[in-house]
Every structure is written in structure tokens, then in C-alpha cells.
Scaffold this active site. Structure first.
Site, PDB file in Angstrom:
ATOM      1  N   SER A 137       0.736  -1.259  -0.155  1.00 42.99           N
ATOM      2  CA  SER A 137      -0.057  -0.193  -0.024  1.00 42.99           C
ATOM      3  C   SER A 137       0.967   1.411   0.345  1.00 42.99           C
ATOM      4  O   SER A 137       1.914   1.233   0.245  1.00 42.99           O
ATOM      5  CB  SER A 137      -1.020  -0.015   1.177  1.00 42.99           C
ATOM      6  OG  SER A 137      -0.115   0.097   2.461  1.00 42.99           O
ATOM      7  N   LYS A 138       0.268   2.536  -0.399  1.00 42.57           N
ATOM      8  CA  LYS A 138       0.842   3.314  -0.779  1.00 42.57           C
ATOM      9  C   LYS A 138       1.534   4.288   0.845  1.00 42.57           C
ATOM     10  O   LYS A 138       2.530   4.989   0.463  1.00 42.57           O
ATOM     11  CB  LYS A 138      -0.259   4.475  -1.074  1.00 42.57           C
ATOM     12  CG  LYS A 138       0.222   5.536  -2.177  1.00 42.57           C
ATOM     13  CD  LYS A 138      -0.650   6.580  -2.441  1.00 42.57           C
ATOM     14  CE  LYS A 138      -2.149   6.237  -3.011  1.00 42.57           C
ATOM     15  NZ  LYS A 138      -2.862   7.291  -3.514  1.00 42.57           N
ATOM     16  N   ARG A 139       0.994   4.000   1.756  1.00 39.52           N
ATOM     17  CA  ARG A 139       1.187   4.559   2.968  1.00 39.52           C
ATOM     18  C   ARG A 139       2.342   3.720   3.356  1.00 39.52           C
ATOM     19  O   ARG A 139       3.238   4.301   4.173  1.00 39.52           O
ATOM     20  CB  ARG A 139       0.153   4.281   4.131  1.00 39.52           C
ATOM     21  CG  ARG A 139      -0.999   5.151   3.912  1.00 39.52           C
ATOM     22  CD  ARG A 139      -0.714   6.856   4.292  1.00 39.52           C
ATOM     23  NE  ARG A 139      -1.521   7.506   3.416  1.00 39.52           N
ATOM     24  CZ  ARG A 139      -0.942   8.296   2.327  1.00 39.52           C
ATOM     25  NH1 ARG A 139       0.477   8.328   1.998  1.00 39.52           N
ATOM     26  NH2 ARG A 139      -1.667   8.972   1.584  1.00 39.52           N
TER      27      ARG A 139
END
Length: 477
Positions: free
Chosen positions: A254-256
RNA sequence: GGCCCCAUCGUCUAACGGUUAGGACACUACCCUUUCAAGGUAGCGAUACGGGUUCGAAUCCCGUUGGGGUCACCA
């Protein structure tokens, strides 16, 4: 296992944001499978969700694929015999197919509002079963009448209430789903757009896709697809669900927690070859244990059935290592210089692609893993205005009395080459009865402002006599 | 929570019933050396647990545990 007939694969990304590394990952395998059999690799844009649509996303997906060298045979860009390749442009198709299923009794019109559905879902949750849609039991003729009268309706798949649906996955044992666990999924939304399930199956069939290779997150919706193929009377494709790329904590990437945009890797100066090589090792290993291999080699030896199913953690450190390896061992010095130059140009750093640039590149290649590291570590090559750090200052102070001599000798060296410069240092050290570790550091510190720099004679040669002399003289004062 | 998938060093993985469980990244040490890298050498480090099956299990079966995915008129 070889596929005797030609294999048609596809990736079906949604243009909803940044070009995702997971799309590249899945694209790699689909592209390779098609190439191996002389088949076709299709890029289809699944833009049926108007709410999440991002206008430039599609273009950036094409750019990503081109950058990686995973060019599709058919796509909205290339075109092809099975177009259009954007689902929004195939809009009119899906309604007919959905209604065909209503007519054959495999689907039905449903009129529940979202509030009603929320309540039903909650109730189903509490009772421990899958949501049941009341409209399912409506009289078909009456439902049709309501639709004809203009009432808003969706079309839902009518899933048998008994039996089971088996998903055959090339990488796993048959997966059994009790039909009671499969809910009556919406196929056509009230706005007339198809959902993923319908559009995907219809298009894969129409585009003659033979192998659906996609991420594991799709496993649970595959029985719906299987049911759709059967309802239409179509042969189902081979399914193979690849493991999901993971964050360090094993959750879905995921991006985070990770850079997931391939553009980020481009901006950092990663090489597409290294990215591809790294991605190929997520769930697969070269049969001879080879760590470095290119796309052609991958295509030569890859077998889908060798894919391992544990979720591979996307390890940036390993990607960096691959990139460094490509810089040092795979690409030629010249090629590295050219690519680095192009990279810098894109970042508004304007340097001539000349011998001097090539020399600096050669010296720095073992010292960087990605191009983004380059400018930070080479400031003193491009400007006289570079910082001098604490360690370097100490080295200058410690050797200050040697600097005037050294400056003069460097100035008067007959030949400005690394070898003669090195000889000069040797001679001088011997003359003074000093170690090289005593004479070189002050010069290094003076010309670079840091002790972390390349081989001194080579660095001096690359810097040029004038700059070296001026910097050493300045430090001597 | 229901359903589904998965399970070897910290990470990526090899092993296709018989190996001192191998390699790579990372980490540590040493070598090379004018610094920093690169490179070389070595070290650290794993079959989640419990039952079976078998002469023999990381490998096959069952259970447990753990991780993940999915349960939208998103894909």
C-alpha cells in the site's frame, strides 16, 4: 507444462490513480506468457467506475508499461481487432449481455434501495449467511413491467441456492465454494454501467482471453465469474492467481507503507531492467539460481507452475541492490553515462554529455545504487561552491603545512593523468618520510570537501589541473 | 466474524520422501586500500506447533496457531 495453443493474456487496470507497481508485476507475467507462445497480450482499461476515474491515469499506465518494455499487442493506444479497449467505449455491449441472462433465467432485475440493502446486509450478517435479495423472488413478468415503466433497477446474478462452484486455479488445488456462500452480485448498475464481474467476463470472452493471470485478491470473486461463463455457455479460461505483493508487515502492498507508484521509481532513477528483474523474483526463482537475468531470459525459462504462493514482501533494499548491480555489471559505462545524463536532464540538471561527465560517472557508478544519489555525492565536480564537512576540515587542518608543496607539485606535473599524479604522491611521501595516509587526505578534503569520495588520483584527473591547484592553494591559506 | 488462500533464515527463495536444509538481500567481521564505495572471504540466521502415514517427512494427511485476502450499484 507448455500451452500448445497460443496464449492470450491481459491486464485490466482501472485508471484511478498512480500507475501501480502491482500492475507492473502482474503485467510482467501476462506479457511473458503471451510472448512465450507467440500469443497476444492485451491491455484493457476498466473505467466503468465514473466516480473514481482519474483522467491522466490511463496515459500514465501506458507510459509505465512502455518504460518497462512490457508493450501490449492490443490496447487503447495500439488498437487491435478486438477493440475498443476501454470499457467505457464498450458501454452498449454489456446491457444486452446482462438482459440476455435475465431472459435465460440466470439473472434478475432488483429494485432494492441502498438503505434497504444496508438493512438486509446487517440482518444477513447477524444471521450468519449471505445477503438474500427479495427481488429475486419477484415474478419476472412483473419485474419486467416495472423496468419498462421506468423504475430504476439493477441486474443481479441468480446464484443457485444449493450445490457448489469449483474454481480451478493452475497454481492450487481446486477451490470449492458452497453456492450458499455466494451472493447475487450486481452485474449491471442502475446507471447502465456494468460492474467489474460482468464487464470482465464479457470482455475476456470477446477478446478471446485464454489465461486470466491476476492477483490473489480476486480468488473469492472467481466463482461468480465461473458462474457467468456457464450462464453464457462460454468456455472458461485458465485461471492463475498470483500472490499479492506485501508491505514489510505482510499486509497487501500500500501507498502508506511503500512507494507503490512506478513513477516514483522512475523519479528516483531506478532502471526498468532492474525493476523487472526484481519483480520476477517475487514468487519465482531462476531455475539455475541466477540472480541477474533480462526479460528475454525470463521468457526463456519462466513457467507459471513454478510460481510460489507465499506473499512476497517488497523489499526496497533488494531492489536497490539489483539496481546497483545493473549499473555496475550489466550496463556498459557508456550506457550508464547516457542514461544518467538523460535522468539529470529530466531533473533540470544541465550538464554536457562529454568525456568529463563520463569520467565522473565511471568513478561514481560503484558508489551509487540509483541515479537520485548522484548529484548529492558529486557537488564538488560541478561547482567550486561546495560544502566542506567537519571531517574534511580536520584533515585540511592536520595537513595544512603540506598543502603549499603539494599545490606546487600538482601545478607543475608534466602529465595530468591519474598514474603520474599517483606517482607524484608516492615520491612526495617518500621524500618527506610520510605515509600516503598522511599526504592524501588533506588534498582530498581540499578538493572535495568530504572524505567520502573516489580514488584520489583519478578524482584529481577528472577534476582537472586548474581547479585542483586553485582548491589546494585556497585550502593552504 | 463467515468464506477463501497461504506458511523454510529478518527479507526473496532452493529442496520435487533420503542434503551437514543450499543461494541471494540485509547485518557483522576480516581482506584489499589514500577515504567512501565496489569487490573478495567468513560469520550470523529457518523448516510455526502437535499428531499421524513411512525404514525415513521441510516435503504426504489431519488438527492447532499465525499471516493474508474477501465479504460494494469499487475494481
Amino acid at each position: 507444462m507448455l500451452f500448445p495453443m497460443s496464449v492470450v493474456t491481459r491486464i485490466a487496470p482501472s485508471p484511478t490513480g498512480d500507475p501501480h507497481v502491482g500492475t507492473a508485476y502482474i503485467g510482467l507475467f501476462n506479457h511473458t506468457l503471451a510472448q512465450q507462445s507467440g500469443g497476444r497480450f492485451i491491455l484493457r482499461i476498466e473505467d466503468t467506475d465514473r466516480n473514481r476515474y482519474v483522467p491522466d491515469s490511463e496515459k500514465r499506465i501506458f507510459q509505465m508499461m512502455a518504460w518497462l518494455g512490457l508493450t501490449p499487442d492490443e490496447s487503447p493506444l495500439q488498437g487491435g481487432p478486438n477493440g475498443p479497449y476501454r470499457q467505457s467505449e464498450r458501454f452498449s455491449l454489456y446491457g444486452d449481455y446482462a438482459r440476455q441472462l435475465v431472459a435465460s433465467g440466470h439473472a434478475y432485475y432488483a429494485f432494492e434501495t441502498s438503505d434497504e440493502l444496508a438493512a438486509l446486509r446487517e440482518q444477513a450478517q447477524q444471521e450468519g449467511h449471505v445477503i438474500a435479495i427479495p427481488s429475486r423472488d419477484l415474478d419476472p413478468a412483473q419485474a419486467q413491467a416495472r423496468v419498462d415503466a421506468g423504475e430504476a433497477a439493477v441486474i443481479r446474478l441468480k446464484v443457485d441456492r444449493d450445490g457448489e462452484t469449483v474454481v480451478n486455479d493452475l497454481l492450487r488445488d481446486p477451490i470449492h465454494f458452497a453456492n450458499t456462500e455466494i451472493d447475487d452480485k450486481v452485474l449491471l448498475k442502475a446507471d447502465g454501467f456494468p460492474t467489474y464481474h460482468l464487464a470482465n467476463v464479457v470482455d475476456d470472452h470477446l477478446m478471446e482471453v485464454t489465461h486470466v493471470v491476476r492477483a490473489e485478491e480476486w480468488i473469492t470473486s472467481t466463482p461468480i465469474h465461473v458462474l457467468l461463463y456457464r450462464a453464457f455457455g462460454w468456455a472458461e479460461p485458465v485461471f492463475a492467481h498470483m500472490p499479492l505483493l506485501r508491505n514489510a508487515d505482510k499486509s497487501k502492498i500500500s501507498k502508506r507503507k511503500n512507494p507503490t507508484s512506478v513513477e516514483w521509481y522512475q523519479q528516483q532513477g531506478y532502471l526498468p531492467e532492474a525493476m523487472l528483474n526484481f519483480l520476477a523474483t517475487m514468487g519465482w526463482t531462476h531455475p539455475e539460481g541466477q540472480e541477474l537475468f533480462d526479460l528475454a531470459e525470463f521468457q526463456r525459462v519462466f513457467r507459471l507452475e513454478d510460481v510460489t504462493l507465499g506473499g512476497p514482501v517488497f523489499d526496497l533494499a533488494k531492489l536497490r541492490w539489483y539496481n546497483g548491480k545493473y549499473l555496475r555489471e550489466v550496463l556498459s559505462e557508456d550506457e550508464v553515462a547516457r542514461r544518467l545524463h538523460a535522468f539529470l536532464a529530466q531533473n533540470k540538471v544541465d550538464l554536457p554529455l562529454d568525456d568529463s561527465f563520463r569520467a565522473v560517472t565511471r568513478l561514481m557508478t560503484p558508489r551509487i545504487d540509483v541515479f537520485a544519489d548522484f548529484m548529492d555525492k558529486t557537488a564538488y565536480f560541478w561547482s567550486d561552491d561546495y560544502p566542506t564537512d567537519e571531517k574534511a576540515q580536520k584533515a585540511i587542518d592536520a595537513g595544512k603545512e603540506l598543502l603549499p608543496d603539494l599545490a606546487a607539485k600538482l601545478k607543475n606535473l608534466p602529465v595530468w593523468e591519474a598514474a603520474s599524479i599517483k606517482q607524484m604522491f608516492h615520491d612526495y611521501a617518500e621524500e618527506k618520510g610520510l605515509k600516503m595516509g598522511k599526504v592524501m587526505p588533506p588534498v582530498r578534503a581540499a578538493v572535495a570537501g568530504t572524505m567520502e569520495s573516489p580514488d584520489l588520483p583519478e578524482m584529481l584527473e577528472a577534476l582537472g589541473r586548474e581547479r585542483v591547484a586553485a582548491r589546494v592553494e585556497k585550502a593552504a591559506r
